[in-house]
Design a protein around this motif. Structure first.
Motif, short mmCIF file in Angstrom:
data_model
loop_
_atom_site.label_atom_id
_atom_site.label_comp_id
_atom_site.label_asym_id
_atom_site.label_seq_id
_atom_site.Cartn_x
_atom_site.Cartn_y
_atom_site.Cartn_z
N GLY A 318 0.81 -1.21 0.00
CA GLY A 318 0.00 0.00 0.00
C GLY A 318 0.84 1.25 0.00
N ALA A 319 0.15 2.39 -0.01
CA ALA A 319 0.81 3.70 -0.03
C ALA A 319 0.68 4.35 1.34
CB ALA A 319 0.20 4.60 -1.10
N SER A 320 1.80 4.67 1.95
CA SER A 320 1.83 5.29 3.26
C SER A 320 2.20 6.76 3.11
CB SER A 320 2.83 4.59 4.18
OG SER A 320 2.51 3.22 4.32
N THR A 321 1.47 7.62 3.77
CA THR A 321 1.79 9.05 3.73
C THR A 321 2.96 9.40 4.62
OG1 THR A 321 0.17 9.47 5.49
CG2 THR A 321 -0.60 9.63 3.20
N SER A 322 3.28 8.54 5.56
CA SER A 322 4.43 8.76 6.44
C SER A 322 5.23 7.46 6.48
CB SER A 322 3.95 9.17 7.84
OG SER A 322 5.04 9.49 8.66
N GLN A 323 5.75 7.10 7.63
CA GLN A 323 6.57 5.90 7.75
C GLN A 323 5.70 4.64 7.67
OE1 GLN A 323 6.49 8.29 10.02
NE2 GLN A 323 8.46 9.33 9.97
N SER A 324 6.24 3.61 7.05
CA SER A 324 5.57 2.31 7.09
C SER A 324 5.67 1.69 8.48
CB SER A 324 6.17 1.37 6.05
OG SER A 324 5.96 1.86 4.75
N ILE A 325 6.82 1.86 9.13
CA ILE A 325 7.01 1.40 10.50
C ILE A 325 7.61 2.55 11.28
CG2 ILE A 325 8.20 -0.20 12.03
CD1 ILE A 325 8.17 -2.26 9.83
N LEU A 326 7.00 2.94 12.37
CA LEU A 326 7.49 4.02 13.23
C LEU A 326 7.73 3.45 14.61
CD1 LEU A 326 8.11 6.98 13.89
CD2 LEU A 326 5.66 7.31 14.31
N ASP A 327 8.97 3.51 15.05
CA ASP A 327 9.33 3.04 16.38
C ASP A 327 9.57 4.27 17.24
OD1 ASP A 327 10.24 1.89 18.66
OD2 ASP A 327 12.03 0.98 17.79
N ASN A 328 8.65 4.53 18.15
CA ASN A 328 8.72 5.71 19.00
C ASN A 328 8.87 5.28 20.45
OD1 ASN A 328 8.72 8.41 19.63
ND2 ASN A 328 6.50 8.62 19.63
N THR A 329 9.70 4.27 20.66
CA THR A 329 9.87 3.71 21.99
C THR A 329 11.19 4.15 22.60
OG1 THR A 329 10.93 1.71 21.12
CG2 THR A 329 8.53 1.69 21.33
N THR A 330 11.36 3.86 23.87
CA THR A 330 12.63 4.06 24.57
C THR A 330 13.04 2.71 25.13
OG1 THR A 330 11.45 4.65 26.60
CG2 THR A 330 12.11 6.46 25.15
N GLY A 331 14.20 2.27 24.77
CA GLY A 331 14.65 0.97 25.24
C GLY A 331 16.02 0.66 24.69
N PRO A 332 16.55 -0.50 25.02
CA PRO A 332 17.90 -0.85 24.54
C PRO A 332 17.99 -0.88 23.02
CG PRO A 332 17.19 -2.34 26.27
CD PRO A 332 16.00 -1.54 25.90
N HIS A 333 16.96 -1.38 22.35
CA HIS A 333 17.00 -1.51 20.89
C HIS A 333 15.65 -1.08 20.32
CE1 HIS A 333 20.71 -3.82 21.32
NE2 HIS A 333 20.09 -4.55 22.22
N GLY A 334 15.73 -0.33 19.24
CA GLY A 334 14.51 -0.01 18.52
C GLY A 334 14.05 -1.16 17.66
N TYR A 335 15.02 -1.85 17.08
CA TYR A 335 14.69 -2.97 16.19
C TYR A 335 15.85 -3.94 16.25
CZ TYR A 335 12.90 -5.43 12.06
OH TYR A 335 12.41 -6.36 11.20
N GLN A 336 15.57 -5.19 16.55
CA GLN A 336 16.62 -6.19 16.70
C GLN A 336 16.24 -7.43 15.90
OE1 GLN A 336 17.40 -7.56 20.67
NE2 GLN A 336 19.39 -8.40 20.16
#
Length: 477
Positions: A318-336
Motif C-alpha cells: 500500500g501507499a503510506s503518507t508517512s513511515q511504514s514502521i514508526l518506532d517511537n519507543t525508549t529501550g535498549p533496541h529499537g529494532y533487533q
C-alpha cells in the motif's frame, strides 16, 4: 314415561361426550342462575381426545403434566424413521399455518409486564429476588439421560412442505424449493434478541445492561460459550459468510457498537487464536482510523511474536503518507533481528526515494554492525549517484577503529576509473589533521604539509616542484 325419556337422553349425551364432564343443569335451562348456560359455559370441561378451537383460557395457572402423551412432528426435523430413533413424543405441541397476507403473525406469544420487585435486588447476586423472566426453558440431564438441548430453534428458507409428514398431518421437514425462489428482498432471521434501553447508558460498571448473557454455574470447564457447527447439508458450502458481523452507521441508523467491537477482559491463555486454512489472511483489517493495531500495557515478553515458517513473516503493502514502521519507543533496541537466515536479515528492494533514513539525535551510533560476518556491509546493484552519500555535519563522515587483517578501504575489486575523488581545497591527511596533501585551485598546484600543518612542498600542473628543504639524491629516504 317422561322420566324414562330424560334418562335415555342423558345416557346418549354422555356417550357422545365420551370422557367430557358436563355441567349439571336442571330440566328447565335458562341463561341466569347457578344452573344456567352462563354458569355452565364458564365451568371447566375436561376433554380426552377431543379438540378445543379458538379458545381463550383465562386462569391463574395452567399446568401441563409431564407426560409425553402424543407423537409430535417438529418442522424441518420430523423424525419417523426407526433408524433415527423413531417417533418423537411431547406433552404439548403447537402446529400453526399463517393466515394473513399483510399482517405480522406470531406462532406463540408470551408477554409479561414487569410491575413488581423493585428494591428487592441483592447487589452481586447471581439470582436476585424480584427478578422477572418472560420465558424459561430448562432441562436437567441425569446420568441416564441422552444428549440434552436447553433450547433449539430452526428457520428453513426456500422449502416446500409436503403432506402428510407427521402423525397428525404436520408439514414436517418438506422438500427444497428451486434455488433463488425466495426474493432477495425477503430476509431470513434465525433468532432476534431485541434490547430497548430507554433509561440510561450502560457504561463499564453500572448499570449492567446486556443483550445476551452467557453464564452458568459449573465445577468443570466446558468446551465453548458459543460454538459454530459445520454445514450438514452441503459439505463444500460454508454455513455463513461472516461468523459475527457488526453493522455500521448509515443515514437512518447509528453504529451497532460505539466502543470496542470485541473486548477481552478475561485471563485466558490466548486472547485471539486463529487456526485453519485461510485463503486471504487470518486477520484482515480494512478499516480507517488512527491505528490499525494498537498495543499498550506491560507484557513480560514480546508485544508481537511471529513464530512461523511462512515465506514472509511481515509484508507491508500500500501507499503510506508517512513511515511504514514508526518506532517511537525508549529501550535498549529499537529494532533487533536475531536468528539464522539464509538470505538477508533486512532486505530493502523498494523503489522509494530513500531506502533507509536515519534522523533525530542518538547518543551513540546511528548504525552499529557488531558481527563476525565475512562482510559488514555489501552494496550491490546499479545506483545513479553513489552507494553511500553523506550530507551530515558531523566531525567525521567515516571513522574506522578496530583491528583489520586487510586494508581498511580496499578498492582493488572495484570497476571504476577513480578510486577516490576529492574537490579542490580538501585535504588528505595521514596523521590526524597534519601530514596532509591538498590541491590549491587558485595556483593550480598540489601542496604538501608536515605534521605541524606547515606547507613544505608543492607540485604545479607544469611539473615544477618547489621544496622548502633540501633535495637529496642517492640518499636513504
Amino acid at each position: 314415561m317422561k322420566r324414562l325419556f330424560v334418562a335415555a337422553s342423558l345416557l346418549l349425551l354422555s356417550q357422545v361426550a365420551g370422557a367430557q364432564s358436563i355441567p349439571q343443569m336442571n330440566r328447565k335451562v335458562t341463561l341466569e342462575g347457578p344452573t344456567g348456560l352462563n354458569w355452565a359455559l364458564s365451568t371447566k370441561a375436561d376433554v380426552d381426545g377431543g379438540s378445543l378451537k379458538n379458545a381463550i383460557v383465562a386462569a391463574n395457572a395452567l399446568h401441563v403434566p409431564g407426560l409425553s402423551a402424543f407423537v409430535t412432528c417438529p418442522i424441518n426435523a420430523c423424525i419417523t424413521a426407526a433408524s433415527m430413533g423413531g417417533n418423537v413424543y411431547s406433552p404439548a405441541e403447537i402446529q400453526y399455518v399463517t393466515q394473513k397476507a399483510g399482517n405480522e403473525e406470531i406462532g406463540l406469544n408470551v408477554s409479561v409486564l414487569d410491575n413488581t420487585g423493585a428494591g428487592t435486588e441483592i447487589p452481586g447476586a447471581a439470582i436476585s429476588p424480584g427478578a422477572k423472566m418472560a420465558g424459561y426453558f430448562g432441562i436437567m440431564q441425569t446420568p441416564q439421560g441422552g444428549t440434552a438441548w436447553g433450547m433449539n430453534s430452526v428457520v428453513t428458507r426456500g422449502a416446500v412442505p409436503y403432506q402428510p409428514s407427521g402423525p397428525n398431518g404436520e408439514p414436517g421437514t418438506g422438500t427444497d424449493a428451486p434455488a433463488g425462489s425466495v426474493p432477495a428482498s425477503i430476509g431470513t432471521i434465525g433468532y432476534e434478541a431485541d434490547l430497548n434501553n430507554r433509561d440510561q447508558s450502560g457504561a463499564s460498571g453500572k448499570p449492567f445492561i446486556v443483550n445476551l448473557y452467557v453464564a452458568g454455574s459449573s465445577k468443570y470447564t466446558s468446551t465453548a460459550g458459543i460454538f459454530y457447527a459445520g454445514n450438514n447439508g452441503e459439505a463444500s458450502v460454508p454455513m455463513y459468510q461472516y461468523g459475527i458481523e457488526f453493522s455500521g452507521p448509515s443515514s437512518t441508523v447509528g453504529s451497532s457498537v460505539g466502543g470496542a467491537a470485541v473486548e477481552d477482559d478475561s485471563s485466558a491463555t490466548i486472547s485471539l487464536h486463529t487456526i485453519g486454512s485461510h485463503s486471504v489472511a487470518s486477520i484482515y483489517d480494512e478499516s480507517t482510523g488512527p491505528h490499525s493495531l494498537w498495543i499498550v500495557g506491560t507484557h513480560t515478553q514480546q508485544d508481537i511474536e511471529i513464530n512461523t515458517s511462512s515465506p514472509r513473516q511481515i509484508q507491508l503493502d500500500g501507499a503510506s503518507t508517512s513511515q511504514s514502521i514508526l518506532d517511537n519507543t525508549t529501550g535498549p533496541h529499537g529494532y533487533q533481528v536475531m536468528g539464522t537466515h539464509t538470505g538477508a536479515d533486512i532486505e530493502i528492494a523498494s523503489n522509494s526515494p530513500i531506502a533507509q533514513e536515519f534522523l533525530s539525535a542518538h547518543s551513540s551510533e546511528d548504525q552499529n554492525i557488531n558481527t563476525t560476518s565475512p562482510i559488514g556491509t555489501l552494496y550491490q546493484g546499479k545506483h545513479s549517484t553513489a552507494d553511500v552519500e553523506y550530507f551530515s555535519s558531523s566531525s567525521s563522515a567515516e571513522s574506522f577503529m578496530g583491528t583489520y587483517s586487510a586494508p581498511i578501504s580496499d578498492y582493488r575489486q572495484a570497476n571504476a576509473t577513480d578510486a577516490i575523488a576529492i574537490k579542490g581545497g580538501q585535504y588528505i591527511c595521514m596523521d590526524g589533521t597534519g601530514a596532509c596533501v591538498h590541491y590549491d585551485t587558485t595556483h593550480s598546484k598540489w601542496v604538501f604539509s608536515n605534521s605541524s600543518g606547515t606547507d613544505i612542498a608543492s607540485l604545479d600542473d607544469s611539473g615544477n616542484m618547489t621544496l622548502k628543504g633540501t633535495l637529496t639524491q642517492s640518499g636513504t629516504p
